[in-house]
Scaffold this motif. Structure first.
Motif, PDB file in Angstrom:
ATOM      1  N   VAL A 167       0.935  -1.137  -0.124  1.00  0.00           N
ATOM      2  CA  VAL A 167      -0.578   0.020   0.569  1.00  0.00           C
ATOM      3  C   VAL A 167       0.921   1.455   0.126  1.00  0.00           C
ATOM      4  N   ASP A 168       1.072   2.625  -0.940  1.00  0.00           N
ATOM      5  CA  ASP A 168       1.465   3.345  -1.062  1.00  0.00           C
ATOM      6  C   ASP A 168       0.825   4.448   0.044  1.00  0.00           C
ATOM      7  N   PHE A 169      -0.128   4.581   0.563  1.00  0.00           N
ATOM      8  CA  PHE A 169      -0.709   5.922   1.156  1.00  0.00           C
ATOM      9  C   PHE A 169      -1.285   5.230   2.065  1.00  0.00           C
ATOM     10  N   ARG A 170      -1.201   5.971   2.900  1.00  0.00           N
ATOM     11  CA  ARG A 170      -2.301   5.905   4.402  1.00  0.00           C
ATOM     12  C   ARG A 170      -2.341   6.645   5.424  1.00  0.00           C
ATOM     13  N   ILE A 171      -3.498   7.141   6.181  1.00  0.00           N
ATOM     14  CA  ILE A 171      -4.264   8.482   6.585  1.00  0.00           C
ATOM     15  C   ILE A 171      -4.078   7.859   8.313  1.00  0.00           C
ATOM     16  N   GLU A 172      -3.904   7.983   8.880  1.00  0.00           N
ATOM     17  CA  GLU A 172      -3.435   6.555  10.364  1.00  0.00           C
ATOM     18  C   GLU A 172      -4.328   8.010  10.893  1.00  0.00           C
ATOM     19  N   SER A 173      -5.236   7.280  12.046  1.00  0.00           N
ATOM     20  CA  SER A 173      -6.469   7.615  12.447  1.00  0.00           C
ATOM     21  C   SER A 173      -6.188   7.246  13.784  1.00  0.00           C
ATOM     22  N   SER A 174      -5.374   6.631  14.277  1.00  0.00           N
ATOM     23  CA  SER A 174      -4.682   6.762  15.625  1.00  0.00           C
ATOM     24  C   SER A 174      -3.691   6.742  16.326  1.00  0.00           C
ATOM     25  N   ALA A 175      -3.869   7.210  17.498  1.00  0.00           N
ATOM     26  CA  ALA A 175      -2.903   8.892  17.883  1.00  0.00           C
ATOM     27  C   ALA A 175      -1.973   7.489  18.711  1.00  0.00           C
ATOM     28  N   LYS A 176      -1.982   6.145  18.962  1.00  0.00           N
ATOM     29  CA  LYS A 176      -0.979   5.359  19.356  1.00  0.00           C
ATOM     30  C   LYS A 176      -0.935   4.875  17.998  1.00  0.00           C
ATOM     31  N   SER A 177      -1.000   4.571  17.470  1.00  0.00           N
ATOM     32  CA  SER A 177      -0.409   3.720  15.966  1.00  0.00           C
ATOM     33  C   SER A 177       0.766   4.654  15.449  1.00  0.00           C
ATOM     34  N   TRP A 178       0.124   6.370  15.876  1.00  0.00           N
ATOM     35  CA  TRP A 178       1.362   7.120  15.019  1.00  0.00           C
ATOM     36  C   TRP A 178       2.469   7.067  16.159  1.00  0.00           C
ATOM     37  N   ALA A 179       2.272   7.058  17.141  1.00  0.00           N
ATOM     38  CA  ALA A 179       3.023   7.634  18.171  1.00  0.00           C
ATOM     39  C   ALA A 179       4.342   6.073  18.181  1.00  0.00           C
ATOM     40  N   THR A 180       3.925   5.077  17.928  1.00  0.00           N
ATOM     41  CA  THR A 180       4.802   3.886  18.485  1.00  0.00           C
ATOM     42  C   THR A 180       4.420   3.093  17.118  1.00  0.00           C
ATOM     43  N   GLY A 181       3.797   3.503  16.081  1.00  0.00           N
ATOM     44  CA  GLY A 181       3.877   1.995  15.090  1.00  0.00           C
ATOM     45  C   GLY A 181       4.754   2.128  13.835  1.00  0.00           C
ATOM     46  N   GLY A 194      14.164   6.769   5.366  1.00  0.00           N
ATOM     47  CA  GLY A 194      13.508   7.546   4.298  1.00  0.00           C
ATOM     48  C   GLY A 194      12.716   7.149   3.491  1.00  0.00           C
ATOM     49  N   ARG A 195      12.500   5.858   3.410  1.00  0.00           N
ATOM     50  CA  ARG A 195      11.511   5.700   2.197  1.00  0.00           C
ATOM     51  C   ARG A 195      10.049   5.970   1.987  1.00  0.00           C
ATOM     52  N   VAL A 196      10.036   5.849   3.439  1.00  0.00           N
ATOM     53  CA  VAL A 196       8.338   5.763   3.836  1.00  0.00           C
ATOM     54  C   VAL A 196       8.267   7.303   4.485  1.00  0.00           C
ATOM     55  N   LYS A 197       7.674   8.126   4.408  1.00  0.00           N
ATOM     56  CA  LYS A 197       7.707   9.437   4.855  1.00  0.00           C
ATOM     57  C   LYS A 197       6.054   9.950   5.991  1.00  0.00           C
ATOM     58  N   ARG A 198       7.053  10.464   6.919  1.00  0.00           N
ATOM     59  CA  ARG A 198       5.269  10.925   7.252  1.00  0.00           C
ATOM     60  C   ARG A 198       5.350  12.390   7.680  1.00  0.00           C
ATOM     61  N   GLU A 199       3.923  12.768   7.530  1.00  0.00           N
ATOM     62  CA  GLU A 199       3.305  14.250   7.746  1.00  0.00           C
ATOM     63  C   GLU A 199       2.693  14.872   8.990  1.00  0.00           C
ATOM     64  N   GLN A 210     -15.977  13.411  22.055  1.00  0.00           N
ATOM     65  CA  GLN A 210     -15.005  12.923  21.779  1.00  0.00           C
ATOM     66  C   GLN A 210     -13.295  13.685  21.867  1.00  0.00           C
ATOM     67  N   TRP A 211     -12.702  13.400  20.738  1.00  0.00           N
ATOM     68  CA  TRP A 211     -11.565  14.470  20.477  1.00  0.00           C
ATOM     69  C   TRP A 211     -11.298  14.501  19.061  1.00  0.00           C
ATOM     70  N   TYR A 212     -10.301  16.110  18.801  1.00  0.00           N
ATOM     71  CA  TYR A 212      -9.659  15.793  17.776  1.00  0.00           C
ATOM     72  C   TYR A 212      -8.520  16.567  17.503  1.00  0.00           C
ATOM     73  N   SER A 213      -8.329  16.456  16.980  1.00  0.00           N
ATOM     74  CA  SER A 213      -6.513  16.747  16.029  1.00  0.00           C
ATOM     75  C   SER A 213      -6.920  17.553  14.404  1.00  0.00           C
ATOM     76  N   PRO A 214      -6.725  19.014  14.922  1.00  0.00           N
ATOM     77  CA  PRO A 214      -6.597  19.928  12.892  1.00  0.00           C
ATOM     78  C   PRO A 214      -5.338  19.768  12.243  1.00  0.00           C
ATOM     79  N   PHE A 215      -4.776  18.614  12.901  1.00  0.00           N
ATOM     80  CA  PHE A 215      -3.891  17.925  11.914  1.00  0.00           C
ATOM     81  C   PHE A 215      -4.559  16.626  11.028  1.00  0.00           C
ATOM     82  N   ALA A 216      -4.072  16.880   9.729  1.00  0.00           N
ATOM     83  CA  ALA A 216      -4.096  15.048   9.213  1.00  0.00           C
ATOM     84  C   ALA A 216      -3.307  14.318   9.084  1.00  0.00           C
ATOM     85  N   ARG A 217      -2.933  13.510   9.574  1.00  0.00           N
ATOM     86  CA  ARG A 217      -1.743  12.462  10.092  1.00  0.00           C
ATOM     87  C   ARG A 217      -1.536  11.143   9.086  1.00  0.00           C
TER      88      ARG A 217
END
Length: 622
Positions: A288-302, A311-316, A574-581
């Protein structure tokens, strides 16, 4: 105004025969208003009639390559306009709409199938002039008859369109290349633009016969690839498992200003996965080439794997300026247990967000305190000025605190010791008649028992500590996770107690508020009013939003609506973030300047095998 064919890009994540005469004399004045190349709810357009392309695109973006994306669940239909069944992902890619939204202007659209539009000062109608070069993918010109047939058919067959376009009285042929939509009300500033969001379907195709000689039925599921007019066509389908779109090389609109620099991938492949964890593993394995991360835990630890480190995979984290909307634990008001506001409020006091944010979300979220959070549309403080004037007539129907106390969610110190909040929750339940008997909340001999219905297993770890608090209150709580098809069926049929639901918003709220909170939608199976809200005060405030005559009035009306929804405790925010991960393999690129109101995926992204495409932006640190 939240519905448009750009929904995939913004979320990634819903009688037959036209009139042949000219408009009646009653609408003859509609020809007088000036022709416009676009329309904005906020005043002036950013781009003039001669603009070359949107500022946020790369007009020299390379064309080519394949994009692979993970979809969850399954599908059984290539018809995007069915009420029953599971649609394949991204079917909107094959259709064009009358107007095309701008992603760096709120509430603004420019001509696509329609070259221009015009409407009178009272917003009683809108007339679209179609482009002579507009074509379906079989080369057939798009005509007023196609537009009229589409409108009449979708409004007749699909409850969403029936509700969204309920104030469009009729569509009339106004000339060889013109269509006039006559509205049943005046003063609704949004109607010309939401009319422009209509996807245009080929009448000759849907009234024709398939390869087996059977007359097609747009109300039914089908695995025959439909005829479209958009930048992509369906190239390959494995039912329930994958769908592949290919770029239409001779796409009729590819050189239009609103389309320059977009639709850059030659192929878009959507593979279906039954579990989000498996989908993540497929991303890490370069399936898979692209992923929108909805899990805060995955973004922090995964995201500690070799392709990240080299550098083959980038995060923003891409900042967007749209309202964050509302996501929450939504109650089904059709259940007797939730008819009492005190019971609903007790559930809010039982949620320890501060502990969850610290221990589960790695501190990445802000608690949502508005249905229009992260925008000027969010209410705050106590009602004043025009907002107060709007609310005063309903003082007897509303909680007194709404006028004297700023709304705020219950808070804790994050230690996990939320006894004070649970005591208050218990007092609310006691006042509502739910007494403790042998450790269980009981009223009229019946226990207080609720089920959280989930479709995403990742939410189990979020609901589990919440369940512990509810158990302490004597509420018998169960969690049930089902597959996406069963989940959607149960939600559509209102067979649930509590679900996780979201209500996205834009900076120009309007008719969609009826679909979220209106009485008609509450009664309609499959509507977005999953909660079942039917409140006369809410109904009147929705109309104040829809028929606002100025930006100031719109903001005040939205504040009033927001405040009433909050104080009614229809859900537990619940909660929100102003960023798309987002995470993506470096072979993908996007413009240096991203649009303010969307991440523009996949529309304005492109494929670059070397990972050094011109204009590619360096990732921000997570």
């Amino acid at each position: 105004m939240t519905f448009s064919k750009a929904g995939f890009a913004l979320a990634l994540s819903l009688s037959i025969a036209g009139a042949t005469g000219f408009p009646s004399a009653a609408h003859a004045a509609d020809a007088a208003p000036a022709e416009r190349h676009g329309a904005s709810l906020f005043g002036d357009l950013k781009y003039g009639p001669g603009f070359k392309h949107f500022d946020y695109v790369n007009p020299d973006a390379p064309k080519g390559g394949q994009l692979r994306y993970a979809a969850l669940g399954t599908f059984d239909s290539l018809n995007a306009f069915i009420v029953k069944g599971e649609q394949a992902a991204a079917l909107t890619l094959i259709y064009d709409t009358l107007l095309e939204p701008s992603l760096d202007e709120p509430g603004t659209e420019y001509g696509l199938v329609a070259e221009s539009l015009s409407y009178p000062d009272d917003f009683s109608s809108v007339t679209f002039t179609l482009r002579k070069e507009a074509r379906f993918q079989d080369g057939t010109p798009i005509t007023p008859e196609d537009v009229i047939w589409t409108f009449e058919t979708l409004k007749k067959l699909h409850p969403f369109y029936a509700a969204y376009y309920r104030n469009i009285e009729k569509a009339e042929r106004a000339g060889p290349d013109k269509v006039c939509f006559v509205f049943s009300v005046k003063g609704n500033r949004e109607l010309p633009q939401i009319t422009g969001q209509l996807p245009v379907l080929p009448k000759h195709y849907w009234l024709g016969k398939d390869a087996k000689g059977r007359t097609r039925d747009i109300s039914q599921t089908t695995l025959e690839a439909p005829l479209g007019s958009g930048p992509y066509r369906i190239a390959q389908v494995v039912p329930g498992r994958s769908i592949v779109y290919e770029r239409v090389k001779d796409y009729w609109a590819k050189d239009l200003p609103a389309k320059v620099g977009t639709n850059n991938f030659d192929r878009l492949r959507f593979d279906y996965y039954g579990d989000p964890t498996v989908a993540f593993q497929a991303f890490k394995a370069d399936q898979v080439d692209f992923r929108i991360e909805s899990s805060a835990k995955s973004w922090a630890t995964g995201y500690d794997f070799p392709a990240i480190r080299d550098g083959r995979v980038k995060r923003e984290q891409i900042r967007t300026h749209n309202p964050s909307g509302m996501q929450g634990f939504a109650f089904n008001l059709r259940r007797d247990v939730f008819k009492d506001e005190r019971v609903r409020e007790a559930f809010d006091w039982a949620l320890d967000f501060e502990w969850q944010n610290k221990n589960i979300f790695s501190g990445q979220y802000t608690r949502t305190d508005s249905y229009f959070a992260n925008s000027e549309l969010a209410s705050s403080g106590v009602p004043q000025g025009l907002e107060l004037d709007m609310l005063k007539p309903f003082a007897k129907e509303l909680p007194a605190e709404l006028f004297t106390t700023p709304y705020s969610n219950p808070k804790t110190d994050g230690s996990g010791n939320n006894r004070a909040n649970l005591r208050h929750a218990a007092e609310l339940l006691d006042a509502a008649g739910w007494k403790i008997v042998n450790g269980q909340r009981v009223k009229d001999g019946k226990p207080l028992a609720v089920e959280f219905l989930l479709a995403d297993p990742q939410f189990e770890r979020i609901v589990a500590p919440y369940k512990q608090s509810l158990d302490k209150l004597g509420i018998k709580t169960t969690l049930r996770t089902v597959d996406t098809a069963q989940y959607q069926n149960r939600v559509d049929n209102r067979d649930f107690d509590i679900i996780v639901s979201s209500f996205p918003q834009s900076l120009s709220p309007g008719n969609e508020q009826r679909e979220f909170w209106g009485c008609d939608a509450a009664k309609r199976e499959g509507s977005r009013n999953v909660i079942g809200i039917c409140d006369p005060v809410v109904e009147k405030l929705i109309d104040r939003v829809i028929f606002a005559t100025s930006r100031a009035e719109l903001v005040a009306a939205t504040h009033a609506l927001d405040r009433v929804l909050l104080w009614r405790h229809y859900l537990v925010p619940q909660w929100y973030s102003p960023f798309a991960r987002v995470a993506y393999w470096a072979r993908l690129g996007h413009p240096k300047t991203m649009p303010a109101y969307a991440i523009g995926f996949p529309d304005i992204w492109w494929y670059d095998a070397g990972g050094k495409a011109a204009g590619q932006k360096a990732p921000q640190k997570p």
